[in-house]
Write a protein that holds these residues in place. Structure first.
Motif: not given
Lengths: 276, 325
Positions: A226-248
């Protein structure tokens, strides 16, 4: 300290057990629910959750199934949480019991060692250990376990100290039983209850630390975390923020489940210590 | 015994701990697979066995472990933390360069956390079981269960991407004036989200500690005496209860200040804040274990220094604590 007020009604334990069991079940059934490699690119890229029945939680920027990653990520989080807690328990209960039972030099040495380990910046130490040992699920477990045992040791020591002069222990001693036998069969079983509750809290802490390590790129590179998923989603915060939100949210739910379990256990097993 | 003598004694008592830290740090340094010369050879791409042996001899890596430890010690005593080959610069320079940003972030975060946490703790402790108390306890439980880097990212999505109130990260706007009031305001705007992220968990912790201390202190005789004298409730809370309940908070914040670099690693990475935490992350990303271990050693020493300062301030705050042991 009152670490637990409110969140501890009689149903706390039941709720905690239920949540942890559900999590364990989901993690165990990951392969059945979402068969195949969770790292495989299986669908369109950047699909939002709840838009496609085939991918209920959407897909990431590479077209990987988010639901599959979350389920397999639960395995890593639970494994590291439980593994790290096991390491911490083995060291903590072992040293704490010996120090409390024998006292004297052993006790003094343990206190100094606990002081020392608790003085070290624990998160940085975990980072250093994982970096030195090379990132893998085993090194992460070890790194977290090696930094979180002193609390368990102190509590075990205090409990053993309280029990070691109890009548039944003196009786066992007069019967000529060996120290190891007395410690394992007469002292520890009576003092372990509060420690068990603390172990659940250590699992919750370990899940958080594992997520932070994986976020920084110090996780097992071959496993979904989950932590790595959030790390990978960091550059996409402006568009695909659910990739950061869901693992969190998954991390939050897991930590909460073990916190509830710990609070419920301490209440059930040690009613008079509720104020601690 | 004077305060100075007390500090001296306390420092001497910490000496074995410092020695142990240096030994552990040295052992970890030696546990890293491959040595400095391997790294350099990998960097340059071409190196003969003879060149590598020559380099090892020059760095003293061919000597015994005890000799190397001696060299390491004398190096540390000269405030020389070694050399980072990723940055081609002495590590001490890197640390000094990054220190101000982290000091600013951590100081602001701790001050904000103490202010918010103590206020919430006092209000909650005044009426245990009341609505405010329950709200604070639920909130702090929720905060404890969330990873701080995730809180930071959610803050970015909310306040920087959608509401556009605050900058997304960094220390200052690129190209903006580097001095004066505009610069200060610019840095302050960049500081809000990282400091809030780092401080939130500590605020929750201070709230709990303060609440417990307030409840405990409220039961003491001198509080009843103060009330019986007819002093207003607000004054009793501020002058009598809070003043005594603050000691554990002082201890905790001093100790946490020392170990905050761990939290700063994650927060500075999230917000691209150019401090020591970010440096630690870069060290990990570059597999520069030398640099990482130096940061670890610096932080360990900082914790010890903070511990001494806490003890001294304790003695200064509470007259019942004798400076004589």
């Amino acid at each position: 300290m009152s670490a637990r007020f409110s969140f501890s009604t009689p149903s706390t334990l039941r709720l905690g057990v239920l949540c942890v069991a559900l999590l364990a079940l989901l993690a165990a059934a990951a392969g059945l629910l979402r068969p195949g490699d969770p790292m495989a690119m299986v669908g369109p890229r950047g699909l939002w959750p709840l838009t496609d029945g085939a991918f209920p939680l959407g897909t990431d920027q590479l077209g990987r199934d988010v639901a599959a990653q979350l389920l397999f990520g639960a395995r890593v989080s639970l494994a590291v949480g439980v593994g790290a807690a096991a390491v911490a328990t083995l060291i903590g209960v072992g040293l704490g019991a010996v120090a409390g039972y024998f006292g004297g030099v052993a006790d003094h040495l343990l206190s100094r060692l606990c002081d020392y380990v608790q003085t070290l910046p624990s998160f940085l130490l975990s980072m250093v250990l994982v970096a030195v040992l090379a990132p893998s699920i085993g090194s992460v477990m070890l790194a977290i376990g090696l930094t979180s045992w002193p609390e368990i040791a102190r509590l075990t020591r205090a409990e053993v100290l309280r029990i070691r002069n109890a009548d039944w222990v003196l009786a066992a001693r007069t019967m000529g039983l060996g120290h190891g036998h007395i410690l394992l069969n007469h002292v520890l079983p009576n003092g372990i209850a509060p420690v068990v509750a603390m172990i659940a809290a250590v699992v919750a802490h370990a899940v958080l630390v594992e997520a932070a390590l994986a976020f920084l790129g110090l996780g097992d590179p071959n496993l979904v975390s989950w932590g790595a998923m959030i790390g990978n989603a960091r550059p996409l915060l402006r568009t695909l923020w659910y990739l950061m939100a869901l693992p969190g949210l998954a991390i939050f739910a897991t930590v909460m489940a073990f916190t509830l379990l710990g609070n419920g256990l301490s209440e059930r097993l040690d009613p008079r210590g509720a104020a601690r | 015994m004077t305060l100075f003598a007390f500090m001296l004694r306390r420092t001497l008592a910490a000496a074995p701990m410092v020695v142990l830290m240096i030994v552990v740090n040295f052992l970890l340094l030696k546990a890293v697979p491959g040595d400095l010369v391997d790294v350099m050879a990998g960097e340059s791409g071409i190196a003969t066995v003879e060149q590598m042996a020559d380099l090892r001899a020059r760095f003293g890596l061919d000597r015994s472990a005890l000799d190397q430890f001696q060299a390491y010690l004398s190096q540390l005593l000269r405030f020389d933390l070694g050399f980072s080959f990723r940055y081609s610069r002495p590590i001490a320079d890197l640390v000094l360069e990054r220190l101000p940003a982290t000091a600013l972030l951590v100081t602001v975060a701790v001050l904000a956390a103490v202010a918010v946490g103590v206020a919430a703790g006092v209000l909650a402790g005044r009426r245990p079981g009341g609505r405010f108390d329950r709200t604070v306890s639920v909130l702090s439980s929720l905060i404890f269960a969330m990873p701080s880097f995730w809180i930071g990212l959610v803050g970015i999505v909310l306040f920087a991407v959608h509401l556009r109130w605050l900058p997304i990260g960094g220390y200052a706007t690129v190209g903006a004036p580097g001095a004066g009031w505009p610069h200060a305001v610019d840095v302050a705007a960049h500081l809000v989200l990282p400091a809030a992220t780092l401080g939130l968990g500590y605020a929750a912790l201070y709230a709990r500690v303060t609440r417990a201390a307030v409840i405990e202190t409220s039961r003491l005789d001198f509080v009843r005496t103060a009330r019986a004298k007819g002093i207003s409730e607000t004054r009793v809370t501020l002058r009598h209860i809070l003043r005594n309940a603050l000691l554990p908070v002082v201890t905790l914040s001093g100790l946490k200040l020392g170990s905050m670099l761990g939290g700063a690693v994650v927060v500075e990475t999230v917000f691209s804040w150019p401090g020591l935490g970010r440096l630690a992350f870069e060290a990990v990303a570059d597999r520069d274990v030398n640099l990482l271990l130096s940061l670890f050693l610096c932080n360990s020493l900082l914790v010890i220094v903070m511990g001494i300062l806490v003890d001294v301030s304790y003695a200064a705050l509470d007259l019942r604590i004798e400076v004589t042991s």
